[in-house]
Scaffold this motif. Structure first.
Motif, mmCIF file in Angstrom:
data_model
loop_
_atom_site.group_PDB
_atom_site.id
_atom_site.type_symbol
_atom_site.label_atom_id
_atom_site.label_comp_id
_atom_site.label_asym_id
_atom_site.label_seq_id
_atom_site.Cartn_x
_atom_site.Cartn_y
_atom_site.Cartn_z
ATOM 1 N N ARG A 101 0.847 -1.196 0.000
ATOM 2 C CA ARG A 101 0.000 0.000 0.000
ATOM 3 C C ARG A 101 0.871 1.230 0.000
ATOM 4 O O ARG A 101 2.082 1.146 0.064
ATOM 5 N N ALA B 67 5.289 2.806 2.714
ATOM 6 C CA ALA B 67 4.281 3.321 1.775
ATOM 7 C C ALA B 67 4.902 3.913 0.527
ATOM 8 O O ALA B 67 4.308 3.896 -0.549
ATOM 9 N N ALA C 153 0.854 5.176 -2.084
ATOM 10 C CA ALA C 153 0.863 5.507 -3.512
ATOM 11 C C ALA C 153 2.186 5.175 -4.204
ATOM 12 O O ALA C 153 2.209 4.422 -5.185
ATOM 13 N N ASN D 189 0.229 6.397 6.950
ATOM 14 C CA ASN D 189 1.642 6.014 6.953
ATOM 15 C C ASN D 189 2.267 6.468 5.654
ATOM 16 O O ASN D 189 1.785 6.137 4.569
HETATM 17 C C1 LIG Z 1 1.319 8.900 -0.246
HETATM 18 S S1 LIG Z 1 1.613 7.250 0.015
HETATM 19 C C2 LIG Z 1 0.884 6.997 1.548
HETATM 20 C C3 LIG Z 1 -0.571 7.217 1.425
HETATM 21 O O1 LIG Z 1 -1.218 5.992 1.111
HETATM 22 C C4 LIG Z 1 -2.142 5.718 2.136
HETATM 23 O O2 LIG Z 1 -3.269 5.077 1.693
HETATM 24 P P1 LIG Z 1 -3.316 3.456 1.775
HETATM 25 O O3 LIG Z 1 -2.688 3.056 3.079
HETATM 26 O O4 LIG Z 1 -4.797 3.170 1.685
HETATM 27 O O5 LIG Z 1 -2.550 2.985 0.564
HETATM 28 C C5 LIG Z 1 -2.478 7.095 2.655
HETATM 29 O O6 LIG Z 1 -3.354 7.771 1.791
HETATM 30 C C6 LIG Z 1 -1.136 7.737 2.687
HETATM 31 O O7 LIG Z 1 -1.094 9.115 2.734
#
Ligand SMILES: CSC[C@H]1O[C@H](OP(=O)(O)O)[C@H](O)[C@@H]1O
Length: 350
Positions: free
Chosen positions: A46, A155, A48, A150
């Motif tokens: 996970r 991430a 971006a 995170n």
């Molecule tokens: C900018 S990468 C981290 C970003 O991703 C997270 O979402 P997820 O855990 O659902 O992939 C969250 O939006 C973080 O800011």
């Protein structure tokens, strides 16, 4: 630690399974695109930027599994690109790797590895710029930084983004503490950000999400620093659910609100925040915590994974190339107070 990688042996995409952290360190070896798409949708991988890297390695996997039938790869790449709708780097990474298909599987893999290497370079520049700006905005000494979700290496790849900026401050002796919002429903803050901060030896505390605005309003926070999954062309920011309320509280209290993200997160094809597709996830994530039911079975649920923060509430979007700050229009909402914008202007490019 291998967070997102590729193994030539099987071949396979190798992922640190983030669902198991912080209690277990487990890796997944994914040998099919179906398994990778499932892992992306389940948030085993996970964040971006790391979704972009995983997407690129997924296309390399497809190319290696279809060496004599490359025509099958574009459809596989598109399935990967669409596995989660909000984070723009996922599609960018998949399509960047796909562009090398005519040169063969090894070239696709080389491009995927270049995606990962670029993330490290981009993160280093963006986190340095953000740490410099934060110090300029708070020259009095170490900062108390609040964040949500995170945005470390788990991430974002090597160096991280928003959490990476906080760790840069820590390296410089300029971090008083990170206040990490736990980030319901999947607890990326409690499970992952706390784990990364503890490993770095950085001072931190955990708080429930609804304590974030109160911490800002009661003078416990010198800056809010968050990541982004997609930034619209007008600067509106899509990020983890719970970001918008922090931006509102920061604007009302005159606390700087910084977004740290790669320049590629700014999507020219998404005009405004109204055009962002916000992923809505299943009810099971909200009906329980850690497998323990928290409400009556079958309760209807609203579970958006992200929210959108209007650019006017953002002090600056900080990338590897610039610190992009909204023009403070004379009729800007009264709640958006000047937050030492003279210091921002010294770092800001339009
Ligand atoms: C900018 S990468 C981290 C970003 O991703 C997270 O979402 P997820 O855990 O659902 O992939 C969250 O939006 C973080 O800011």
């Amino acid at each position: 630690m291998r967070i997102v990688d590729f193994s030539d042996e099987d071949p396979a995409v190798v992922l640190l399974d983030q669902r198991a952290l912080p209690h277990r360190t487990e890796h997944l070896r994914l040998t099919t695109v179906d398994a990778l798409v499932d892992a992306i949708r389940a948030l085993a991988v996970r964040g971006a930027p790391n979704l972009g890297i995983a997407g690129a390695f997924g296309v390399a996997l497809a190319a290696h599994r279809h060496p004599d039938d490359p025509a099958a790869v574009p459809a596989e790449a598109e399935r990967i690109a669409r596995a989660r709708p909000t984070a723009v780097p996922l599609a960018l990474g998949a399509r960047r790797a796909l562009a090398r298909l005519d040169d063969g599987p090894a070239a696709v893999l080389a491009e995927a590895r270049a995606v990962a290497a670029d993330a490290a370079r981009v993160n280093a520049a963006a986190t340095t710029r953000a740490a410099d700006l934060l110090s300029a905005l708070h020259p009095d000494g170490p900062l108390r930084v609040l964040t949500v979700c995170n945005t470390g290496e788990l991430a974002c790849g090597v160096g991280g983004t928003a959490l990476g900026a906080a760790l840069r401050l820590h390296e410089r002796g300029m971090l008083s503490e990170v206040l990490a919002c736990e980030t319901r429903p999947l607890l990326q803050g409690a499970r992952l950000t706390v784990w990364e901060l503890a490993r770095a030896g950085a001072p931190h505390r955990l708080c429930v999400d609804s304590a974030g605005p109160a911490a800002i309003a009661t003078g416990r926070v010198d800056a809010v620093v968050v990541g982004a999954d997609r930034i619209a062309a007008n600067g509106d920011v899509a990020n983890k659910i719970g970001t918008y309320m922090l931006a509102c509280a920061a604007a009302r209290s005159g606390v700087p609100f910084l977004v740290v993200a790669p320049e590629e997160t700014i999507d020219a094809h998404t005009a405004t925040g109204d055009d962002v597709v916000v992923e809505e996830r299943g009810p099971e994530e909200v009906l329980e915590v850690g497998g323990v039911p928290t409400t009556s079975p079958g309760t209807p649920v609203f579970n958006p994974a992200f929210d959108v923060t209007p650019f006017e509430l953002v002090t600056a979007v900080v990338t590897e190339d610039r610190a992009w700050s909204p023009r403070r229009e004379p009729n800007a909402p009264s709640a958006v107070r000047e937050t030492r914008h003279d210091a921002v202007r010294r770092h800001v490019s339009r």
